[in-house]
Design an enzyme around this catalytic site. Structure first.
Site, PDB file in Angstrom:
ATOM      1  N   ASP A 141       0.517  -0.988  -0.377  1.00  0.00           N
ATOM      2  CA  ASP A 141      -0.202   0.138  -0.213  1.00  0.00           C
ATOM      3  C   ASP A 141       1.387   1.174  -0.152  1.00  0.00           C
ATOM      4  O   ASP A 141       2.147   1.244   0.846  1.00  0.00           O
ATOM      5  CB  ASP A 141      -0.905  -0.263   1.184  1.00  0.00           C
ATOM      6  N   ASP A 194       8.460   4.806  -1.881  1.00  0.00           N
ATOM      7  CA  ASP A 194       7.831   3.880  -0.382  1.00  0.00           C
ATOM      8  C   ASP A 194       6.024   3.165  -0.722  1.00  0.00           C
ATOM      9  O   ASP A 194       5.108   4.098  -0.592  1.00  0.00           O
ATOM     10  CB  ASP A 194       7.602   5.203   0.829  1.00  0.00           C
ATOM     11  N   GLU A 224      -0.291  -1.355   5.670  1.00  0.00           N
ATOM     12  CA  GLU A 224       1.071  -1.000   6.132  1.00  0.00           C
ATOM     13  C   GLU A 224       0.908   0.372   6.990  1.00  0.00           C
ATOM     14  O   GLU A 224       0.834   0.515   8.476  1.00  0.00           O
ATOM     15  CB  GLU A 224       2.527  -1.161   5.547  1.00  0.00           C
ATOM     16  N   HIS A 268       6.265   9.381   1.960  1.00  0.00           N
ATOM     17  CA  HIS A 268       4.836  10.407   2.397  1.00  0.00           C
ATOM     18  C   HIS A 268       4.869  11.773   2.174  1.00  0.00           C
ATOM     19  O   HIS A 268       3.971  12.605   3.085  1.00  0.00           O
ATOM     20  CB  HIS A 268       4.497  10.573   3.986  1.00  0.00           C
TER      21      HIS A 268
END
Ligand SMILES: [Zn+2]
Length: 303
Positions: A8, A36, A69, A275
């Site tokens: 994810d 990521d 996650e 992120h």
């Protein structure tokens, strides 16, 4: 040994339009890149392809890809560990160069609270109301938040409350967390949090405050001489890299693997600024990480 990465990504991560700028892969700035953890997945697949091509003696390898996650290690918690025999491994989910090995990470406790006051018309009878927002603000300003010390942090990341401009707000909710690489400090911080909520409840006897604090993952600290570190270290040396052992402020699937007896450590996947919409993947480092995994798998008896 185990190789793992998660499937994810965080938001905004739909309709990603990646482009290569020299050696650097980035998004167009409207979304994350999603390196990521897509770089981690690519590294595992590339390493396995290299092992298949090498056609020599190698360690037994298990691969585990987790879901969800980012939402709090949900997927790995629901993994069927009876399918895994590995005791060591690599989690391809660390920031930066592949010689960065996370050997220590915190425990996390999640804090949620609901504060109920009393609604009243703000213009006609405000004295009959009890503002849940005011009580919540009182709590917020008294909680120990931010960086508590080198290995301990706390944050209230979300709050919501009230209904309309002319109604004294009846309800509010909080969502936050605190973490520490020391479980003693985690327990101390939990006491401080509970104390603030209790004291506030005593100051506002008419308010109903419910607080929930629960542990989501457990800290780990792996000694430098551990087999998992030497396997990764030796593989890095094959590439002319020396390992850098780091303490992290964040949790990952590794926390759960280690809790379940598999010392699988996060290493860098060539991705930076996780992120964010300016996240990048440095292709030569992504390839190095795959080579490192390949070398680790091909090393029999730790050679
Ligand atoms: Zn990740």
């Amino acid at each position: 040994m185990l190789l793992s990465a998660h499937l994810d990504t965080v938001e905004p991560g739909r309709g990603i339009n990646p482009s290569l700028d020299g050696d650097t892969l980035r998004s167009d700035g409207t979304t994350i890149l999603g390196g990521d953890c897509k770089a981690g997945l690519a590294i595992v697949l590339e390493a396995l392809a290299c092992v298949a091509e090498s056609n020599g003696p190698h360690r037994a390898v298990e691969v585990a890809f987790s879901r969800h996650e980012e939402g709090g290690l949900v997927g790995v918690r629901h993994m069927d560990f009876s399918l895994l025999a590995a005791k060591t491994g690599i989690v391809l989910d660390g920031e930066g160069a592949p010689n960065r090995i996370t050997v220590s990470a915190p425990s996390q406790n999640v804090v949620t609270a609901e504060i109920v006051g009393r609604a009243a018309h703000a213009g006609l009878e405000p004295e009959n109301g009890l503002s849940a927002l005011l009580v919540t603000a009182d709590i917020l300003t008294r909680l120990p938040l931010g960086r508590i010390d080198a290995e301990t942090t706390a944050n209230i990341g979300w709050m919501e409350g009230g209904l309309k401009r002319n109604i004294v707000p009846e309800r509010a909710e909080l969502d936050g967390e605190f973490r520490s690489r020391s479980n003693d400090k985690l327990a101390w911080l939990e006491l401080q949090f509970r104390k603030v909520f209790h004291e506030t409840a005593a100051r506002y006897p008419d308010a109903r405050i419910s607080l929930d604090i629960r542990n989501t993952y457990q800290a780990f600290r792996i000694e430098p001489q551990h087999e998992s570190i030497s396997t990764i270290g030796n593989a890095l040396q094959h590439l002319g890299l020396s390992p850098v052992l780091e303490a992290s402020g964040g949790g990952s699937d590794a926390n759960v693997f280690i809790e379940r007896g598999i010392t699988a450590l996060p290493v860098g996947i060539g991705v930076r600024s996780f992120h964010t919409t300016w996240e990048t993947a440095l292709i030569p480092e992504v390839l190095q990480a795959a080579e490192m995994c390949h070398a680790a798998i091909m090393s029999v008896d730790g050679s």
